[in-house]
Design an enzyme around this catalytic site. Sequence first.
Site, PDB file in Angstrom:
ATOM      1  N   TRP A 155     -16.953 -49.733  31.837  1.00 21.92           N
ATOM      2  CA  TRP A 155     -15.714 -49.538  31.079  1.00 21.92           C
ATOM      3  C   TRP A 155     -15.056 -48.195  31.343  1.00 21.92           C
ATOM      4  CZ3 TRP A 155     -16.632 -45.133  28.544  1.00 21.92           C
ATOM      5  CH2 TRP A 155     -17.955 -44.841  28.210  1.00 21.92           C
ATOM      6  N   ASN A 156     -15.766 -47.249  31.952  1.00 14.40           N
ATOM      7  CA  ASN A 156     -15.178 -45.896  31.995  1.00 14.40           C
ATOM      8  C   ASN A 156     -14.049 -45.761  33.008  1.00 14.40           C
ATOM      9  OD1 ASN A 156     -16.986 -45.976  34.103  1.00 14.40           O
ATOM     10  ND2 ASN A 156     -17.771 -43.921  33.774  1.00 14.40           N
ATOM     11  N   LYS A 179     -17.204 -59.414  37.096  1.00 13.61           N
ATOM     12  CA  LYS A 179     -17.560 -59.405  35.670  1.00 13.61           C
ATOM     13  C   LYS A 179     -17.327 -57.989  35.153  1.00 13.61           C
ATOM     14  CE  LYS A 179     -20.188 -58.594  32.701  1.00 13.61           C
ATOM     15  NZ  LYS A 179     -19.877 -57.707  31.549  1.00 13.61           N
ATOM     16  N   ALA A 181     -16.757 -54.918  32.232  1.00 13.62           N
ATOM     17  CA  ALA A 181     -17.387 -54.581  30.949  1.00 13.62           C
ATOM     18  C   ALA A 181     -16.623 -55.285  29.828  1.00 13.62           C
ATOM     19  CB  ALA A 181     -17.348 -53.073  30.737  1.00 13.62           C
ATOM     20  N   SER A 182     -17.350 -55.692  28.783  1.00 12.76           N
ATOM     21  CA  SER A 182     -16.667 -56.441  27.722  1.00 12.76           C
ATOM     22  C   SER A 182     -15.767 -55.545  26.874  1.00 12.76           C
ATOM     23  CB  SER A 182     -17.670 -57.206  26.862  1.00 12.76           C
ATOM     24  OG  SER A 182     -18.716 -56.378  26.492  1.00 12.76           O
ATOM     25  N   SER A 234     -25.217 -48.298  34.042  1.00 15.91           N
ATOM     26  CA  SER A 234     -26.326 -47.419  33.676  1.00 15.91           C
ATOM     27  C   SER A 234     -27.558 -47.642  34.555  1.00 15.91           C
ATOM     28  CB  SER A 234     -26.700 -47.669  32.211  1.00 15.91           C
ATOM     29  OG  SER A 234     -27.080 -49.014  32.060  1.00 15.91           O
ATOM     30  N   GLU A 255     -24.436 -48.175  41.806  1.00 15.82           N
ATOM     31  CA  GLU A 255     -23.870 -46.868  41.454  1.00 15.82           C
ATOM     32  C   GLU A 255     -24.263 -46.625  40.005  1.00 15.82           C
ATOM     33  OE1 GLU A 255     -22.361 -44.875  43.449  1.00 15.82           O
ATOM     34  OE2 GLU A 255     -21.721 -46.133  45.119  1.00 15.82           O
ATOM     35  N   LEU A 256     -25.253 -45.784  39.777  1.00 21.02           N
ATOM     36  CA  LEU A 256     -25.851 -45.684  38.439  1.00 21.02           C
ATOM     37  C   LEU A 256     -25.520 -44.341  37.779  1.00 21.02           C
ATOM     38  CD1 LEU A 256     -29.261 -47.366  39.377  1.00 21.02           C
ATOM     39  CD2 LEU A 256     -27.139 -48.438  38.589  1.00 21.02           C
ATOM     40  N   CYS A 289     -19.594 -40.722  35.416  1.00 19.34           N
ATOM     41  CA  CYS A 289     -20.944 -40.589  35.976  1.00 19.34           C
ATOM     42  C   CYS A 289     -21.099 -39.283  36.732  1.00 19.34           C
ATOM     43  CB  CYS A 289     -21.218 -41.761  36.893  1.00 19.34           C
ATOM     44  SG  CYS A 289     -19.921 -41.944  38.112  1.00 19.34           S
ATOM     45  N   GLU A 390     -28.291 -37.999  30.402  1.00 18.11           N
ATOM     46  CA  GLU A 390     -26.839 -38.079  30.566  1.00 18.11           C
ATOM     47  C   GLU A 390     -26.205 -38.125  29.173  1.00 18.11           C
ATOM     48  OE1 GLU A 390     -25.674 -41.877  32.252  1.00 18.11           O
ATOM     49  OE2 GLU A 390     -24.102 -40.939  33.421  1.00 18.11           O
TER      50      GLU A 390
HETATM   51  P1  NAP Z   1     -23.849 -50.572  31.358  1.00 17.54           P
HETATM   52  O1  NAP Z   1     -24.168 -50.799  29.957  1.00 17.54           O
HETATM   53  O2  NAP Z   1     -24.942 -50.547  32.353  1.00 17.54           O
HETATM   54  O3  NAP Z   1     -22.760 -51.675  31.735  1.00 17.54           O
HETATM   55  C1  NAP Z   1     -22.180 -51.792  33.018  1.00 17.54           C
HETATM   56  C2  NAP Z   1     -21.820 -53.241  33.273  1.00 17.54           C
HETATM   57  O4  NAP Z   1     -23.015 -54.027  33.288  1.00 17.54           O
HETATM   58  C3  NAP Z   1     -20.925 -53.859  32.204  1.00 17.54           C
HETATM   59  O5  NAP Z   1     -20.090 -54.826  32.824  1.00 17.54           O
HETATM   60  C4  NAP Z   1     -21.938 -54.531  31.290  1.00 17.54           C
HETATM   61  O6  NAP Z   1     -21.392 -55.598  30.552  1.00 17.54           O
HETATM   62  C5  NAP Z   1     -22.927 -55.045  32.308  1.00 17.54           C
HETATM   63  N1  NAP Z   1     -24.261 -55.281  31.783  1.00 17.54           N
HETATM   64  C6  NAP Z   1     -24.848 -54.785  30.667  1.00 17.54           C
HETATM   65  N2  NAP Z   1     -26.100 -55.268  30.545  1.00 17.54           N
HETATM   66  C7  NAP Z   1     -26.305 -56.094  31.599  1.00 17.54           C
HETATM   67  C8  NAP Z   1     -27.391 -56.891  32.043  1.00 17.54           C
HETATM   68  N3  NAP Z   1     -28.539 -56.930  31.380  1.00 17.54           N
HETATM   69  N4  NAP Z   1     -27.249 -57.593  33.176  1.00 17.54           N
HETATM   70  C9  NAP Z   1     -26.093 -57.549  33.881  1.00 17.54           C
HETATM   71  N5  NAP Z   1     -25.027 -56.824  33.513  1.00 17.54           N
HETATM   72  C10 NAP Z   1     -25.137 -56.095  32.401  1.00 17.54           C
HETATM   73  O7  NAP Z   1     -23.068 -49.200  31.582  1.00 17.54           O
HETATM   74  P2  NAP Z   1     -21.780 -48.693  30.815  1.00 17.54           P
HETATM   75  O8  NAP Z   1     -22.186 -48.125  29.522  1.00 17.54           O
HETATM   76  O9  NAP Z   1     -20.698 -49.725  30.821  1.00 17.54           O
HETATM   77  O10 NAP Z   1     -21.277 -47.553  31.808  1.00 17.54           O
HETATM   78  C11 NAP Z   1     -21.739 -46.253  31.718  1.00 17.54           C
HETATM   79  C12 NAP Z   1     -22.797 -45.984  32.785  1.00 17.54           C
HETATM   80  O11 NAP Z   1     -22.247 -46.276  34.065  1.00 17.54           O
HETATM   81  C13 NAP Z   1     -23.199 -44.541  32.816  1.00 17.54           C
HETATM   82  O12 NAP Z   1     -24.585 -44.425  32.970  1.00 17.54           O
HETATM   83  C14 NAP Z   1     -22.487 -44.019  34.053  1.00 17.54           C
HETATM   84  O13 NAP Z   1     -23.090 -42.881  34.618  1.00 17.54           O
HETATM   85  C15 NAP Z   1     -22.512 -45.197  34.945  1.00 17.54           C
HETATM   86  N6  NAP Z   1     -21.458 -45.121  35.955  1.00 17.54           N
HETATM   87  C16 NAP Z   1     -21.818 -44.872  37.249  1.00 17.54           C
HETATM   88  C17 NAP Z   1     -20.840 -44.745  38.219  1.00 17.54           C
HETATM   89  C18 NAP Z   1     -21.213 -44.458  39.632  1.00 17.54           C
HETATM   90  O14 NAP Z   1     -20.375 -44.634  40.503  1.00 17.54           O
HETATM   91  N7  NAP Z   1     -22.445 -44.035  39.924  1.00 17.54           N
HETATM   92  C19 NAP Z   1     -19.499 -44.891  37.874  1.00 17.54           C
HETATM   93  C20 NAP Z   1     -19.167 -45.145  36.551  1.00 17.54           C
HETATM   94  C21 NAP Z   1     -20.168 -45.265  35.594  1.00 17.54           C
HETATM   95  P3  NAP Z   1     -21.060 -55.429  28.994  1.00 17.54           P
HETATM   96  O15 NAP Z   1     -20.095 -54.320  28.895  1.00 17.54           O
HETATM   97  O16 NAP Z   1     -20.433 -56.714  28.661  1.00 17.54           O
HETATM   98  O17 NAP Z   1     -22.357 -55.162  28.312  1.00 17.54           O
END
Ligand code: NAP
Length: 489
Positions: A155-156, A179, A181-182, A234, A255-256, A289, A390
């Site tokens: 979502w960010n 898919k 983020a919701s 994440s 990309e975590l 991130c 983080e």
């Molecule tokens: P997240 O909770 O991991 O969610 C990311 C995506 O994965 C969303 O579409 C989410 O859907 C989905 N998701 C959640 N649980 C899942 C599962 N069990 N199986 C498959 N998909 C699943 O992360 P976030 O809170 O949205 O984003 C923040 C994180 O992203 C931070 O840790 C940040 O550092 C990282 N990030 C990394 C980069 C990079 O380039 N390295 C860039 C941006 C962000 P829902 O929203 O519907 O749960």
Amino acid sequence: MTSTMTRRDERLLVGGVWREASNGGRFDVTNPATGEVVGSAPNGTAEDVRAAIDAAAAALPAWRATTALQRARLLRRAAEVIRERVEEIGMIMTLEQGKPLGEARGEVEYAASFLEWFAGEAERTYGEVVPPMNAANRVLTLRQGVGVVAAITPWNFPAAMMTRKLGPAMAAGCTSVVKPASATPLTAAAVLRAIEDAGVPKGVVNLITSRDSGMVSRELFGDRRVRKISFTGSTEVGKDLIRASAHQVKRLSLELGGHAPFVVFDDSDIDEAVDSLIASKFRNAGQTCVCANRAYIQRGIYDAFVAKLGSKVAALAVGNGLTAGIAIGPMIDDRGVEKADEHVQDAVLRGARLVTGGTRLTGDGFDGGSFYAPTVLDGVTDEMLIYREETFGPVAGLTVFDTEEEVVTMANDSIYGLAAYFHTRDYARLLRVAEKLEYGIIGANTGIISAANAPFGGVKESGYGREGGSVGIDEYLDTKYICIGGVGV
Ligand code: NAP
């Protein structure tokens, strides 16, 4: 604030048709600045995910048969249409994600730049003619698109994280299921509408919105037609996906999370370094991130740095991202606020000094929203949560250091390895330190490092694979080797 835009109720995109979920389910999308509902999206089902994969698989033969030039033209046109809609898409993003409108417009431009960049890369997926070991043979390599791919995005950066995957996928001749983020399905749908309006054929990109991301992921990982999954999110979810990928040996790029160190040597221009830390730390309310999360300041300039940073951060205007002059919008939700506050309270309890901020913002203009005051902590040590985890919020923690050797060791003391920053005017030190930092991305004398033409990605638990740059398309290509025997000499 929704008065400037009517509520949006989006749909799934499956095989060129915008439609409801198979069971008619929907979920609301809220504005993190006000708590108001700004729209809704279909709560896609397993049946919908399978239909999207069917559509992507059906569109694949014709899409991969197009020439690179045709795909490049469509990508360039899609970038243009996204840019033409910068106000509309930017407004949707601010309403559902919260970032200030100026930042949202900037992200729309950044999202378009990936399509444009990969239009160029589409035309450069060269193979090779390799000198043979056996004189009678000829050896060629081809680089071909992997097939159907899936993109799971956070979502960010709801527009740019998607085009960073769709751009190279489309350029390589792949078809996709996205898919988002919701929390941010409306921006994703608006970007896909622009891509579709640019003339990209039906089924080349498909959109599934759903609250049940676990179900979506099981369907994607369980279908042999999906050859590659690109995930940004994440580290915790990324590890689950690595396990899920083992079953069918599914190709994955990840990309975590990150936990960026930001080092300021005492030969730096202090004002420049303060501005650079603010740009890196407080953009998107600290929810990137690549945000600096540990700032190491050399002893000779430490006190001056803390004072200058504290007064500049205290002056940052916080509020609804639609209001002119706002530098920092809300956090995505209350869980984000609670995590930032937990890191601050833990640090204070363990001896850090609060220079500015340190509280949730409430009252006029903040009620109903998820706002946290931009915060600076002085005297952060390695026992504190903020030093290890983080924060993903507008909190800068400062630590003093004495020597180059010491600070490189401290900066590398993390399970993450995405981005690292440092400031120095000594160019020999600049090269030495850049070489020693165990990170995929280094910002030297700058806090802003993201661009479509640069390879973005991390080491250690920040993931694997690179997005953007000339290598970004490799993630969507297979190299095939052809050995032709009996040709003679
Ligand atoms: P997240 O909770 O991991 O969610 C990311 C995506 O994965 C969303 O579409 C989410 O859907 C989905 N998701 C959640 N649980 C899942 C599962 N069990 N199986 C498959 N998909 C699943 O992360 P976030 O809170 O949205 O984003 C923040 C994180 O992203 C931070 O840790 C940040 O550092 C990282 N990030 C990394 C980069 C990079 O380039 N390295 C860039 C941006 C962000 P829902 O929203 O519907 O749960």
